[in-house]
Design a protein around this motif. Structure first.
Motif, PDB file in Angstrom:
ATOM      1  N   ARG A  60       5.914  -8.225 106.784  1.00 22.68           N
ATOM      2  CA  ARG A  60       5.440  -7.677 105.495  1.00 22.68           C
ATOM      3  C   ARG A  60       6.514  -7.950 104.456  1.00 22.68           C
ATOM      4  O   ARG A  60       7.708  -7.743 104.723  1.00 22.68           O
ATOM      5  CB  ARG A  60       5.214  -6.168 105.574  1.00 22.68           C
ATOM      6  N   GLY A  61       6.091  -8.384 103.283  1.00 19.99           N
ATOM      7  CA  GLY A  61       7.038  -8.745 102.239  1.00 19.99           C
ATOM      8  C   GLY A  61       7.988  -7.609 101.889  1.00 19.99           C
ATOM      9  O   GLY A  61       9.173  -7.821 101.641  1.00 19.99           O
ATOM     10  N   GLY A  62       7.473  -6.383 101.907  1.00 21.83           N
ATOM     11  CA  GLY A  62       8.251  -5.222 101.486  1.00 21.83           C
ATOM     12  C   GLY A  62       9.493  -4.988 102.331  1.00 21.83           C
ATOM     13  O   GLY A  62      10.437  -4.329 101.889  1.00 21.83           O
ATOM     14  N   GLN A  63       9.513  -5.528 103.540  1.00 20.62           N
ATOM     15  CA  GLN A  63      10.661  -5.257 104.417  1.00 20.62           C
ATOM     16  C   GLN A  63      11.947  -5.939 103.952  1.00 20.62           C
ATOM     17  O   GLN A  63      13.026  -5.658 104.453  1.00 20.62           O
ATOM     18  CB  GLN A  63      10.324  -5.615 105.882  1.00 20.62           C
ATOM     19  N   PHE A  64      11.836  -6.830 102.972  1.00 16.17           N
ATOM     20  CA  PHE A  64      13.030  -7.516 102.468  1.00 16.17           C
ATOM     21  C   PHE A  64      13.446  -6.976 101.093  1.00 16.17           C
ATOM     22  O   PHE A  64      14.035  -7.673 100.294  1.00 16.17           O
ATOM     23  CB  PHE A  64      12.773  -9.025 102.359  1.00 16.17           C
ATOM     24  N   LYS A  65      13.105  -5.723 100.860  1.00 13.71           N
ATOM     25  CA  LYS A  65      13.292  -5.152  99.526  1.00 13.71           C
ATOM     26  C   LYS A  65      14.750  -4.899  99.144  1.00 13.71           C
ATOM     27  O   LYS A  65      15.081  -4.873  97.970  1.00 13.71           O
ATOM     28  CB  LYS A  65      12.540  -3.826  99.451  1.00 13.71           C
ATOM     29  N   ALA A  76       9.421 -13.356 100.262  1.00 15.11           N
ATOM     30  CA  ALA A  76       8.996 -12.619 101.458  1.00 15.11           C
ATOM     31  C   ALA A  76       7.497 -12.325 101.422  1.00 15.11           C
ATOM     32  O   ALA A  76       6.819 -12.368 102.449  1.00 15.11           O
ATOM     33  CB  ALA A  76       9.794 -11.327 101.568  1.00 15.11           C
ATOM     34  N   HIS A  77       6.967 -12.048 100.235  1.00 15.02           N
ATOM     35  CA  HIS A  77       5.517 -11.800 100.146  1.00 15.02           C
ATOM     36  C   HIS A  77       4.737 -13.067 100.502  1.00 15.02           C
ATOM     37  O   HIS A  77       3.705 -12.994 101.172  1.00 15.02           O
ATOM     38  CB  HIS A  77       5.136 -11.312  98.747  1.00 15.02           C
ATOM     39  N   TYR A  78       5.244 -14.212 100.065  1.00 13.44           N
ATOM     40  CA  TYR A  78       4.565 -15.456 100.455  1.00 13.44           C
ATOM     41  C   TYR A  78       4.658 -15.644 101.970  1.00 13.44           C
ATOM     42  O   TYR A  78       3.717 -16.126 102.615  1.00 13.44           O
ATOM     43  CB  TYR A  78       5.152 -16.668  99.706  1.00 13.44           C
ATOM     44  N   MET A  79       5.783 -15.254 102.551  1.00 15.32           N
ATOM     45  CA  MET A  79       5.904 -15.335 104.021  1.00 15.32           C
ATOM     46  C   MET A  79       4.856 -14.433 104.679  1.00 15.32           C
ATOM     47  O   MET A  79       4.239 -14.793 105.680  1.00 15.32           O
ATOM     48  CB  MET A  79       7.320 -14.928 104.441  1.00 15.32           C
ATOM     49  N   GLY A  80       4.660 -13.251 104.083  1.00 12.91           N
ATOM     50  CA  GLY A  80       3.637 -12.329 104.599  1.00 12.91           C
ATOM     51  C   GLY A  80       2.247 -12.944 104.518  1.00 12.91           C
ATOM     52  O   GLY A  80       1.433 -12.831 105.439  1.00 12.91           O
ATOM     53  N   LEU A 134     -10.810 -14.841 106.033  1.00 14.43           N
ATOM     54  CA  LEU A 134     -10.189 -15.040 104.724  1.00 14.43           C
ATOM     55  C   LEU A 134      -8.698 -14.734 104.826  1.00 14.43           C
ATOM     56  O   LEU A 134      -8.297 -13.569 104.942  1.00 14.43           O
ATOM     57  CB  LEU A 134     -10.882 -14.151 103.688  1.00 14.43           C
ATOM     58  N   ALA A 135      -7.910 -15.789 104.809  1.00 15.96           N
ATOM     59  CA  ALA A 135      -6.467 -15.631 105.004  1.00 15.96           C
ATOM     60  C   ALA A 135      -5.725 -15.871 103.702  1.00 15.96           C
ATOM     61  O   ALA A 135      -6.273 -16.396 102.731  1.00 15.96           O
ATOM     62  CB  ALA A 135      -5.988 -16.602 106.078  1.00 15.96           C
ATOM     63  N   GLY A 136      -4.454 -15.454 103.705  1.00 15.68           N
ATOM     64  CA  GLY A 136      -3.611 -15.682 102.531  1.00 15.68           C
ATOM     65  C   GLY A 136      -3.743 -14.589 101.485  1.00 15.68           C
ATOM     66  O   GLY A 136      -3.238 -14.728 100.366  1.00 15.68           O
ATOM     67  N   PHE A 142       3.345  -9.350  95.881  1.00 13.75           N
ATOM     68  CA  PHE A 142       3.466  -7.954  95.427  1.00 13.75           C
ATOM     69  C   PHE A 142       2.183  -7.135  95.565  1.00 13.75           C
ATOM     70  O   PHE A 142       2.079  -6.073  94.971  1.00 13.75           O
ATOM     71  CB  PHE A 142       3.999  -7.861  93.984  1.00 13.75           C
ATOM     72  N   VAL A 143       1.215  -7.649  96.289  1.00 13.62           N
ATOM     73  CA  VAL A 143       0.073  -6.804  96.651  1.00 13.62           C
ATOM     74  C   VAL A 143      -0.130  -6.967  98.158  1.00 13.62           C
ATOM     75  O   VAL A 143       0.611  -7.701  98.804  1.00 13.62           O
ATOM     76  CB  VAL A 143      -1.227  -7.173  95.883  1.00 13.62           C
ATOM     77  N   THR A 144      -1.098  -6.262  98.706  1.00 10.97           N
ATOM     78  CA  THR A 144      -1.321  -6.384 100.151  1.00 10.97           C
ATOM     79  C   THR A 144      -2.732  -6.922 100.390  1.00 10.97           C
ATOM     80  O   THR A 144      -3.510  -7.135  99.449  1.00 10.97           O
ATOM     81  CB  THR A 144      -1.187  -5.017 100.856  1.00 10.97           C
ATOM     82  N   THR A 145      -3.042  -7.090 101.650  1.00 13.29           N
ATOM     83  CA  THR A 145      -4.362  -7.623 101.990  1.00 13.29           C
ATOM     84  C   THR A 145      -5.469  -6.598 101.734  1.00 13.29           C
ATOM     85  O   THR A 145      -6.631  -6.963 101.732  1.00 13.29           O
ATOM     86  CB  THR A 145      -4.389  -8.115 103.449  1.00 13.29           C
ATOM     87  N   ASP A 146      -5.119  -5.332 101.511  1.00 20.78           N
ATOM     88  CA  ASP A 146      -6.142  -4.351 101.102  1.00 20.78           C
ATOM     89  C   ASP A 146      -6.721  -4.757  99.745  1.00 20.78           C
ATOM     90  O   ASP A 146      -7.925  -4.655  99.512  1.00 20.78           O
ATOM     91  CB  ASP A 146      -5.533  -2.947 100.955  1.00 20.78           C
ATOM     92  N   THR A 147      -5.855  -5.196  98.870  1.00 20.78           N
ATOM     93  CA  THR A 147      -6.316  -5.635  97.549  1.00 20.78           C
ATOM     94  C   THR A 147      -7.223  -6.855  97.700  1.00 20.78           C
ATOM     95  O   THR A 147      -8.263  -6.963  97.043  1.00 20.78           O
ATOM     96  CB  THR A 147      -5.100  -5.983  96.656  1.00 20.78           C
ATOM     97  N   ALA A 148      -6.820  -7.759  98.584  1.00 19.35           N
ATOM     98  CA  ALA A 148      -7.642  -8.952  98.817  1.00 19.35           C
ATOM     99  C   ALA A 148      -9.009  -8.543  99.367  1.00 19.35           C
ATOM    100  O   ALA A 148     -10.043  -9.083  98.958  1.00 19.35           O
ATOM    101  CB  ALA A 148      -6.933  -9.885  99.804  1.00 19.35           C
ATOM    102  N   ALA A 149      -9.018  -7.569 100.278  1.00 15.43           N
ATOM    103  CA  ALA A 149     -10.284  -7.141 100.885  1.00 15.43           C
ATOM    104  C   ALA A 149     -11.208  -6.545  99.829  1.00 15.43           C
ATOM    105  O   ALA A 149     -12.410  -6.835  99.801  1.00 15.43           O
ATOM    106  CB  ALA A 149     -10.008  -6.140 101.999  1.00 15.43           C
ATOM    107  N   ALA A 150     -10.641  -5.732  98.928  1.00 12.26           N
ATOM    108  CA  ALA A 150     -11.464  -5.119  97.872  1.00 12.26           C
ATOM    109  C   ALA A 150     -12.011  -6.211  96.951  1.00 12.26           C
ATOM    110  O   ALA A 150     -13.192  -6.228  96.600  1.00 12.26           O
ATOM    111  CB  ALA A 150     -10.623  -4.123  97.078  1.00 12.26           C
TER     112      ALA A 150
END
Ligand code: UDP
Length: 241
Positions: A60-65, A76-80, A134-136, A142-150
């Motif tokens: 998760r990108g946030g872990q490198f904060k 890191a978010h792109y890595m996520g 649906l990946a990526g 700076f957002v998560t896959t919850d936002t993508a799902a919505a």
């Protein structure tokens, strides 16, 4: 009206933790096969399924904060986001192994392994009975896959956004700390916001609320839950207007 007639197209948000056993990380093919079997069985019954995968089992990108982190947070978010593609590739093979056609689509170009996400093409795949993966995420940091799902639920005209997680639904308090915490079978978007219940990104709840997209949060580790949710049964917490 049968359950199937009521629920024709669903977006299933699968957290990365569904790709491995509890408290583990990475990808366990047993976990992935179990997911694939349940999803394919429901798709064979005519439900159109689009899956948005998380990547938290990998990164998760946030872990490198941390301010002194050597990897920039946006990197890191792109890595996520790339982690979600890894999960998507695994799930794609697993679903096809049990006989259901799929298409892996990514929010950013990766044309050696996946199609670009194009809304009209995604709809066409669904109409043809293909499960779309649906990946990526959204393709932006700076957002998560919850936002993508919505986002995908709204643009693909889904009937419901199903969020498969490790908890039974939405509680009044943290059930691990407070044994008196109660599980809400139903909630309104407003109550989620007012009580600051942390179940999904605020942004994604707000988006769903604005457009009346129902959300159902349920525990994917409870046997049978995933299939029931996909078929339109109420399990966990159902959030509407
Ligand atoms: N991510 C992102 N933009 C997106 C979706 C995901 O930057 O649109 C990154 C973000 O760092 C996130 C990670 O990818 O932490 C993995 O996704 P997520 O945390 O949603 O996975 P889950 O918790 O569902 O396993």
């Amino acid at each position: 009206m049968s359950t199937l007639e009521k629920q024709r197209r669903v977006i299933l948000k699968i957290s990365g933790e569904c790709f491995c056993p509890l408290k583990e990380r990475g990808i366990a093919m047993d976990s992935v096969m179990h997911l694939a079997e349940q999803v394919a069985e429901v798709a064979k019954r005519g439900v159109q399924i689009a899956i948005v995968m998380g990547g938290g089992n990998i990164l998760r990108g946030g872990q490198f904060k941390a301010a002194n982190a050597s990897i920039q947070e946006s990197t890191a978010h792109y890595m996520g986001m790339l982690a979600t593609v890894i999960n998507g590739l695994a799930l794609q093979d697993a679903i096809e192994l049990v006989g259901q056609p799929t298409r892996l689509m990514t929010a950013f170009a990766m044309d050696v392994v996946a199609e670009p996400y194009i809304r009209r093409r995604a709809v066409r795949h669904l109409e043809k009975g293909r499960i779309i993966l649906l990946a990526g995420g959204t393709g932006s940091p700076f957002v998560t896959t919850d936002t993508a799902a919505a986002q995908r639920a709204l643009e693909l005209g889904a009937d419901v956004l199903l969020k498969a997680t490790k908890v039974d639904g939405v509680y009044s308090d943290d059930p691990e700390k407070n044994p008196q915490a109660i599980l809400y079978p139903k909630l309104t978007y407003k109550k989620v916001r007012q009580q600051n219940l942390r179940i999904m990104d605020q942004e994604s709840i707000a988006k769903c609320g604005e457009h009346n997209m129902p959300i159902m949060i349920f525990n994917f580790r409870t046997e049978g839950n995933l299939k029931r949710a996909l078929l339109g049964e109420r399990v966990g917490t159902f959030i509407t207007k």
